[in-house]
Design a protein around this motif. Structure first.
Motif, PDB file in Angstrom:
ATOM      1  N   PHE A  41      19.271  71.243 -36.004  1.00 38.39           N
ATOM      2  CA  PHE A  41      19.968  70.259 -36.830  1.00 38.39           C
ATOM      3  C   PHE A  41      19.340  68.870 -36.737  1.00 38.39           C
ATOM      4  O   PHE A  41      19.386  68.110 -37.685  1.00 38.39           O
ATOM      5  CB  PHE A  41      21.449  70.170 -36.447  1.00 38.39           C
ATOM      6  N   PHE A  42      18.825  68.540 -35.581  1.00 40.72           N
ATOM      7  CA  PHE A  42      18.267  67.210 -35.395  1.00 40.72           C
ATOM      8  C   PHE A  42      16.746  67.306 -35.319  1.00 40.72           C
ATOM      9  O   PHE A  42      16.091  67.334 -36.336  1.00 40.72           O
ATOM     10  CB  PHE A  42      18.874  66.531 -34.154  1.00 40.72           C
ATOM     11  N   ASN A  43      16.225  67.403 -34.090  1.00 43.13           N
ATOM     12  CA  ASN A  43      14.778  67.473 -33.947  1.00 43.13           C
ATOM     13  C   ASN A  43      14.455  68.040 -32.570  1.00 43.13           C
ATOM     14  O   ASN A  43      14.930  67.513 -31.559  1.00 43.13           O
ATOM     15  CB  ASN A  43      14.181  66.071 -34.113  1.00 43.13           C
ATOM     16  N   PHE A  44      13.643  69.072 -32.544  1.00 45.34           N
ATOM     17  CA  PHE A  44      13.252  69.644 -31.257  1.00 45.34           C
ATOM     18  C   PHE A  44      12.462  68.644 -30.417  1.00 45.34           C
ATOM     19  O   PHE A  44      12.496  68.684 -29.198  1.00 45.34           O
ATOM     20  CB  PHE A  44      12.425  70.926 -31.450  1.00 45.34           C
ATOM     21  N   ALA A  45      11.772  67.725 -31.068  1.00 44.81           N
ATOM     22  CA  ALA A  45      10.975  66.729 -30.352  1.00 44.81           C
ATOM     23  C   ALA A  45      11.848  65.760 -29.555  1.00 44.81           C
ATOM     24  O   ALA A  45      11.369  65.116 -28.617  1.00 44.81           O
ATOM     25  CB  ALA A  45      10.086  65.957 -31.326  1.00 44.81           C
ATOM     26  N   ASP A  46      13.136  65.676 -29.901  1.00 48.72           N
ATOM     27  CA  ASP A  46      14.051  64.818 -29.141  1.00 48.72           C
ATOM     28  C   ASP A  46      14.262  65.350 -27.719  1.00 48.72           C
ATOM     29  O   ASP A  46      14.684  64.603 -26.835  1.00 48.72           O
ATOM     30  CB  ASP A  46      15.411  64.721 -29.833  1.00 48.72           C
ATOM     31  N   LEU A  47      14.011  66.627 -27.545  1.00 51.55           N
ATOM     32  CA  LEU A  47      14.153  67.251 -26.224  1.00 51.55           C
ATOM     33  C   LEU A  47      12.746  67.495 -25.672  1.00 51.55           C
ATOM     34  O   LEU A  47      12.018  68.358 -26.170  1.00 51.55           O
ATOM     35  CB  LEU A  47      14.936  68.568 -26.340  1.00 51.55           C
ATOM     36  N   PRO A  48      12.337  66.737 -24.656  1.00 46.85           N
ATOM     37  CA  PRO A  48      10.961  66.813 -24.158  1.00 46.85           C
ATOM     38  C   PRO A  48      10.627  68.174 -23.524  1.00 46.85           C
ATOM     39  O   PRO A  48      11.509  68.958 -23.183  1.00 46.85           O
ATOM     40  CB  PRO A  48      10.894  65.695 -23.117  1.00 46.85           C
ATOM     41  N   TRP A  49       9.336  68.397 -23.368  1.00 53.42           N
ATOM     42  CA  TRP A  49       8.850  69.677 -22.824  1.00 53.42           C
ATOM     43  C   TRP A  49       9.444  69.959 -21.466  1.00 53.42           C
ATOM     44  O   TRP A  49       9.775  71.086 -21.151  1.00 53.42           O
ATOM     45  CB  TRP A  49       7.323  69.705 -22.764  1.00 53.42           C
ATOM     46  N   TRP A  50       9.598  68.948 -20.605  1.00 53.07           N
ATOM     47  CA  TRP A  50      10.129  69.185 -19.258  1.00 53.07           C
ATOM     48  C   TRP A  50      11.593  69.630 -19.304  1.00 53.07           C
ATOM     49  O   TRP A  50      12.044  70.385 -18.453  1.00 53.07           O
ATOM     50  CB  TRP A  50       9.948  67.959 -18.357  1.00 53.07           C
ATOM     51  N   PHE A  51      12.336  69.156 -20.334  1.00 52.16           N
ATOM     52  CA  PHE A  51      13.715  69.600 -20.510  1.00 52.16           C
ATOM     53  C   PHE A  51      13.733  71.108 -20.760  1.00 52.16           C
ATOM     54  O   PHE A  51      14.499  71.840 -20.131  1.00 52.16           O
ATOM     55  CB  PHE A  51      14.364  68.865 -21.695  1.00 52.16           C
ATOM     56  N   TRP A  52      12.898  71.582 -21.675  1.00 48.22           N
ATOM     57  CA  TRP A  52      12.851  73.012 -21.996  1.00 48.22           C
ATOM     58  C   TRP A  52      12.401  73.826 -20.793  1.00 48.22           C
ATOM     59  O   TRP A  52      12.944  74.907 -20.528  1.00 48.22           O
ATOM     60  CB  TRP A  52      11.937  73.267 -23.194  1.00 48.22           C
ATOM     61  N   THR A  53      11.452  73.296 -20.045  1.00 47.90           N
ATOM     62  CA  THR A  53      10.976  74.002 -18.852  1.00 47.90           C
ATOM     63  C   THR A  53      12.094  74.164 -17.830  1.00 47.90           C
ATOM     64  O   THR A  53      12.327  75.256 -17.304  1.00 47.90           O
ATOM     65  CB  THR A  53       9.781  73.242 -18.217  1.00 47.90           C
ATOM     66  N   ILE A  54      12.797  73.080 -17.563  1.00 59.27           N
ATOM     67  CA  ILE A  54      13.899  73.122 -16.594  1.00 59.27           C
ATOM     68  C   ILE A  54      15.010  74.053 -17.078  1.00 59.27           C
ATOM     69  O   ILE A  54      15.526  74.871 -16.311  1.00 59.27           O
ATOM     70  CB  ILE A  54      14.447  71.698 -16.332  1.00 59.27           C
ATOM     71  N   GLU A  55      15.353  73.962 -18.352  1.00 59.76           N
ATOM     72  CA  GLU A  55      16.440  74.796 -18.883  1.00 59.76           C
ATOM     73  C   GLU A  55      16.075  76.278 -18.873  1.00 59.76           C
ATOM     74  O   GLU A  55      16.921  77.131 -18.589  1.00 59.76           O
ATOM     75  CB  GLU A  55      16.841  74.343 -20.297  1.00 59.76           C
ATOM     76  N   ILE A  56      14.839  76.604 -19.163  1.00 55.85           N
ATOM     77  CA  ILE A  56      14.405  78.010 -19.106  1.00 55.85           C
ATOM     78  C   ILE A  56      14.445  78.514 -17.666  1.00 55.85           C
ATOM     79  O   ILE A  56      14.871  79.649 -17.405  1.00 55.85           O
ATOM     80  CB  ILE A  56      13.018  78.185 -19.753  1.00 55.85           C
ATOM     81  N   LEU A  57      14.052  77.680 -16.720  1.00 48.65           N
ATOM     82  CA  LEU A  57      14.145  78.073 -15.311  1.00 48.65           C
ATOM     83  C   LEU A  57      15.603  78.286 -14.899  1.00 48.65           C
ATOM     84  O   LEU A  57      15.917  79.241 -14.180  1.00 48.65           O
ATOM     85  CB  LEU A  57      13.478  77.025 -14.414  1.00 48.65           C
ATOM     86  N   PHE A  58      16.495  77.413 -15.374  1.00 48.30           N
ATOM     87  CA  PHE A  58      17.924  77.599 -15.103  1.00 48.30           C
ATOM     88  C   PHE A  58      18.434  78.894 -15.741  1.00 48.30           C
ATOM     89  O   PHE A  58      19.245  79.602 -15.152  1.00 48.30           O
ATOM     90  CB  PHE A  58      18.753  76.423 -15.620  1.00 48.30           C
ATOM     91  N   LEU A  59      17.951  79.201 -16.936  1.00 48.66           N
ATOM     92  CA  LEU A  59      18.356  80.423 -17.625  1.00 48.66           C
ATOM     93  C   LEU A  59      17.964  81.651 -16.804  1.00 48.66           C
ATOM     94  O   LEU A  59      18.774  82.552 -16.586  1.00 48.66           O
ATOM     95  CB  LEU A  59      17.699  80.465 -19.009  1.00 48.66           C
ATOM     96  N   VAL A  60      16.748  81.664 -16.305  1.00 47.17           N
ATOM     97  CA  VAL A  60      16.285  82.764 -15.453  1.00 47.17           C
ATOM     98  C   VAL A  60      17.124  82.816 -14.175  1.00 47.17           C
ATOM     99  O   VAL A  60      17.533  83.895 -13.729  1.00 47.17           O
ATOM    100  CB  VAL A  60      14.780  82.602 -15.131  1.00 47.17           C
ATOM    101  N   LEU A  61      17.398  81.662 -13.602  1.00 43.32           N
ATOM    102  CA  LEU A  61      18.218  81.583 -12.390  1.00 43.32           C
ATOM    103  C   LEU A  61      19.623  82.137 -12.636  1.00 43.32           C
ATOM    104  O   LEU A  61      20.174  82.851 -11.796  1.00 43.32           O
ATOM    105  CB  LEU A  61      18.295  80.134 -11.904  1.00 43.32           C
ATOM    106  N   LEU A  62      20.194  81.841 -13.804  1.00 46.14           N
ATOM    107  CA  LEU A  62      21.529  82.349 -14.129  1.00 46.14           C
ATOM    108  C   LEU A  62      21.565  83.873 -14.181  1.00 46.14           C
ATOM    109  O   LEU A  62      22.485  84.498 -13.664  1.00 46.14           O
ATOM    110  CB  LEU A  62      22.019  81.773 -15.462  1.00 46.14           C
TER     111      LEU A  62
END
Length: 159
Positions: A41-62
């Motif tokens: 809806f907004f812009n993927f660029a608003d969420l930096p690469w490190w945000f996606w990296t951390i969130e994917i690691l949290f997803l795997v951790l979950l």
């Protein structure tokens, strides 16, 4: 359109937290889905690469925390693989048979039945396995809840 986006994001987060206690709902994927909705809806660029990296690691951790906590609880209380499977099946079926408290009764009864049927365990040992399954589930919900809160907090901090 912005209001619709935020409603959908909030809905994803709420469903994600409901999924903590209803294992049929893939909680972690709904939390992550909220981030994707934001990007669409907004812009993927608003969420930096490190945000996606951390969130994917949290997803795997979950996903790992969910499996590990249940297995730990059953094994710690002397249960077997059969008890673990019974607990898992009870966790899925329990809420449908006994709304609300079935989330705790289901894994307890499932572990007991599996231990008795497949391992010919004594009732005492089977009940210990059932208690372990409930302890594992509660531990899993608590752990995943903390991780999900951190994931959502990081999202709001970045946005």
């Amino acid at each position: 359109m912005e209001v619709i986006a935020w409603v959908l994001i909030a809905l994803c987060f709420v469903i994600g937290f409901i999924g903590l206690v209803y294992p049929i709902i893939p909680a972690a994927l709904f939390i992550f889905g909220g981030f994707v909705v934001y990007g669409l809806f907004f812009n993927f660029a608003d969420l930096p690469w490190w945000f996606w990296t951390i969130e994917i690691l949290f997803l795997v951790l979950l996903f790992g925390a969910d499996a590990a906590a249940n297995a730990f609880g059953v094994k710690k209380f002397g249960g077997s693989k059969a008890g673990l499977w019974g607990s898992t099946i009870g966790l899925i079926v329990g809420p449908f048979i006994i709304p609300i408290i079935g989330i705790l009764v289901g894994p307890f009864v499932g572990a007991i039945l599996a231990e008795i049927l497949f391992n010919r365990s004594t009732l005492k040992q089977s009940v210990k396995s059932g208690i372990g399954s409930v302890v594992g589930f509660v531990t899993s919900v608590f752990t995943k809840g903390i991780i999900q809160v951190v994931m959502v907090a990081l999202f709001f901090w970045v946005t």
